[in-house]
Scaffold this active site. Structure first.
Site, short mmCIF file in Angstrom:
data_model
loop_
_atom_site.label_atom_id
_atom_site.label_comp_id
_atom_site.label_asym_id
_atom_site.label_seq_id
_atom_site.Cartn_x
_atom_site.Cartn_y
_atom_site.Cartn_z
N HIS A 1 -25.87 -7.36 -24.98
CA HIS A 1 -24.60 -7.85 -24.41
C HIS A 1 -24.66 -7.77 -22.90
O HIS A 1 -25.57 -7.19 -22.33
CB HIS A 1 -23.40 -7.10 -24.99
CG HIS A 1 -23.30 -5.64 -24.63
ND1 HIS A 1 -24.22 -4.70 -25.05
CD2 HIS A 1 -22.39 -4.95 -23.90
CE1 HIS A 1 -23.86 -3.50 -24.60
NE2 HIS A 1 -22.76 -3.63 -23.88
N HIS B 1 -22.94 -6.35 -20.39
CA HIS B 1 -22.52 -5.26 -19.49
C HIS B 1 -23.67 -4.83 -18.56
O HIS B 1 -24.83 -4.79 -18.96
CB HIS B 1 -22.02 -4.06 -20.29
CG HIS B 1 -20.65 -4.28 -20.86
ND1 HIS B 1 -20.15 -3.55 -21.91
CD2 HIS B 1 -19.67 -5.16 -20.50
CE1 HIS B 1 -18.92 -3.97 -22.19
NE2 HIS B 1 -18.61 -4.94 -21.35
N ASP C 1 -24.69 -2.05 -17.42
CA ASP C 1 -25.55 -0.92 -17.79
C ASP C 1 -26.52 -1.28 -18.93
O ASP C 1 -27.23 -0.41 -19.43
CB ASP C 1 -24.72 0.33 -18.12
CG ASP C 1 -23.84 0.16 -19.34
OD1 ASP C 1 -23.35 -0.95 -19.57
OD2 ASP C 1 -23.64 1.16 -20.07
N HIS C 2 -26.54 -2.55 -19.29
CA HIS C 2 -27.53 -3.05 -20.26
C HIS C 2 -28.39 -4.17 -19.68
O HIS C 2 -29.35 -4.59 -20.31
CB HIS C 2 -26.84 -3.54 -21.54
CG HIS C 2 -26.21 -2.42 -22.32
ND1 HIS C 2 -26.74 -1.92 -23.48
CD2 HIS C 2 -25.13 -1.65 -22.04
CE1 HIS C 2 -25.99 -0.90 -23.91
NE2 HIS C 2 -25.01 -0.72 -23.05
N HIS D 1 -17.00 -5.35 -29.03
CA HIS D 1 -17.17 -4.62 -27.76
C HIS D 1 -17.19 -5.65 -26.63
O HIS D 1 -16.45 -5.53 -25.65
CB HIS D 1 -18.45 -3.81 -27.82
CG HIS D 1 -18.80 -3.09 -26.56
ND1 HIS D 1 -18.08 -2.03 -26.08
CD2 HIS D 1 -19.81 -3.29 -25.67
CE1 HIS D 1 -18.63 -1.60 -24.95
NE2 HIS D 1 -19.67 -2.35 -24.67
N ASP E 1 -23.93 -1.57 -28.03
CA ASP E 1 -22.71 -0.76 -27.97
C ASP E 1 -21.74 -1.11 -29.10
O ASP E 1 -20.52 -0.96 -28.94
CB ASP E 1 -22.01 -0.94 -26.61
CG ASP E 1 -22.75 -0.24 -25.49
OD1 ASP E 1 -23.75 0.46 -25.75
OD2 ASP E 1 -22.33 -0.40 -24.32
N HIS F 1 -26.11 4.46 -26.22
CA HIS F 1 -25.67 5.68 -25.51
C HIS F 1 -25.84 6.93 -26.36
O HIS F 1 -25.77 6.87 -27.59
CB HIS F 1 -24.18 5.57 -25.12
CG HIS F 1 -23.90 4.50 -24.13
ND1 HIS F 1 -23.94 4.72 -22.77
CD2 HIS F 1 -23.59 3.19 -24.30
CE1 HIS F 1 -23.65 3.59 -22.14
NE2 HIS F 1 -23.44 2.64 -23.04
ZN LIG Z 1 -21.24 -2.16 -23.22
#
Ligand SMILES: [Zn+2]
Length: 255
Positions: free
Chosen positions: A56, A58, A60-61, A114, A133, A171
């Protein structure tokens, strides 16, 4: 030859993971939270990066993609329904597609909720799933772009994978998730046992990931919203499962 994986923590509490095909030498990074951490894992394993499989959009990915692609000229596969929000994408994938990493083959599963276009990758021959996530061990991702019903249906798709499927999530939240899960199901014995196991792993600074789908079915309240006992415990006996799920998710948001 079975696939090999290499899991590592990066940023604050993100997981990076490499998936390696010993037959062809191909290696995929599942998401790219941090280029330096992925490079360190490649150096340690001696594997050469051929692909990045994105779950996805985001940051942090995805924030490591540009640097990794510049260095390794790797192929970037991203979710079709949100590829426009991700830089450096070569190919897109969605529900029912097959994505290859060397001789390894993944089924792509749409798991929105998400984010609106989130996808997961399931490698049936090795029973490995990379769920970003959407599903966490004893938890699930926040419902940010979708709604509760959408997220519940995504979780059901992951719950339907074989019980011995090992899944990797984005995570390390397991210990905190267990503290919350016990407030929903205080008498769940499997959950209590998992809590003890996770406490030992955390004390030994060992990842609690991957976890198995079969264990999560017994322990993860977010996968148990259609269990009559769980519905009763949250005061929603007789309600549709997605409403029970929504209530559990709301309580977790406030926890
Ligand atoms: Zn995420």
């Amino acid at each position: 030859m079975p696939a090999q994986t290499n899991l590592f923590l990066c940023l604050t509490d993100n997981y990076g993971v490499l998936l390696h095909d010993p037959q062809s030498g191909a290696t995929a990074s599942i998401d790219a939270p941090e280029a330096a951490a992925v490079e360190a894992a490649l150096k340690k394993t001696g594997w050469r990066l051929s692909d990045i499989l994105v779950t996805h959009h985001h940051a942090d990915h995805t924030q490591g993609i540009g640097e990794l692609k510049a260095h390794h000229k790797c192929r970037v596969v991203a979710p079709r329904n949100e590829a426009a929000r991700i830089a450096h994408v070569d190919e897109t994938a969605g529900e029912g597609d097959t994505v290859r990493v060397g001789s390894l083959q993944a089924h792509v599963i749409d798991t929105p909720g998400h984010t609106a276009g989130h996808i997961s990758y399931f490698f049936p021959a090795d029973k490995l799933a990379f769920v970003g996530d959407t599903l966490f061990s004893i938890g699930c991702g926040r419902v940010i772009e979708g709604n509760a019903e959408m997220m519940w249906n995504s979780l059901l798709k992951l719950r339907d994978l074989p019980d011995d499927t090992q899944f990797f999530c984005g995570h390390e939240y397991t210990a905190a998730n267990i503290r919350f899960a016990k407030t929903i199901e205080p008498n769940n014995k499997a959950l209590a046992a998992r809590g003890e196991e996770v406490a030992r792993l955390v004390a030994a600074k060992t990842p609690t990931i991957p976890a198995t789908i079969g264990a999560e079915k017994a322990e993860n309240p977010f996968l148990r919203a259609d269990n009559a006992e769980v519905a009763k415990l949250v005061g929603l006996s007789g309600s549709p499962a997605w409403k029970v799920f929504a209530e559990i998710r709301e309580r977790k948001n406030r926890f």
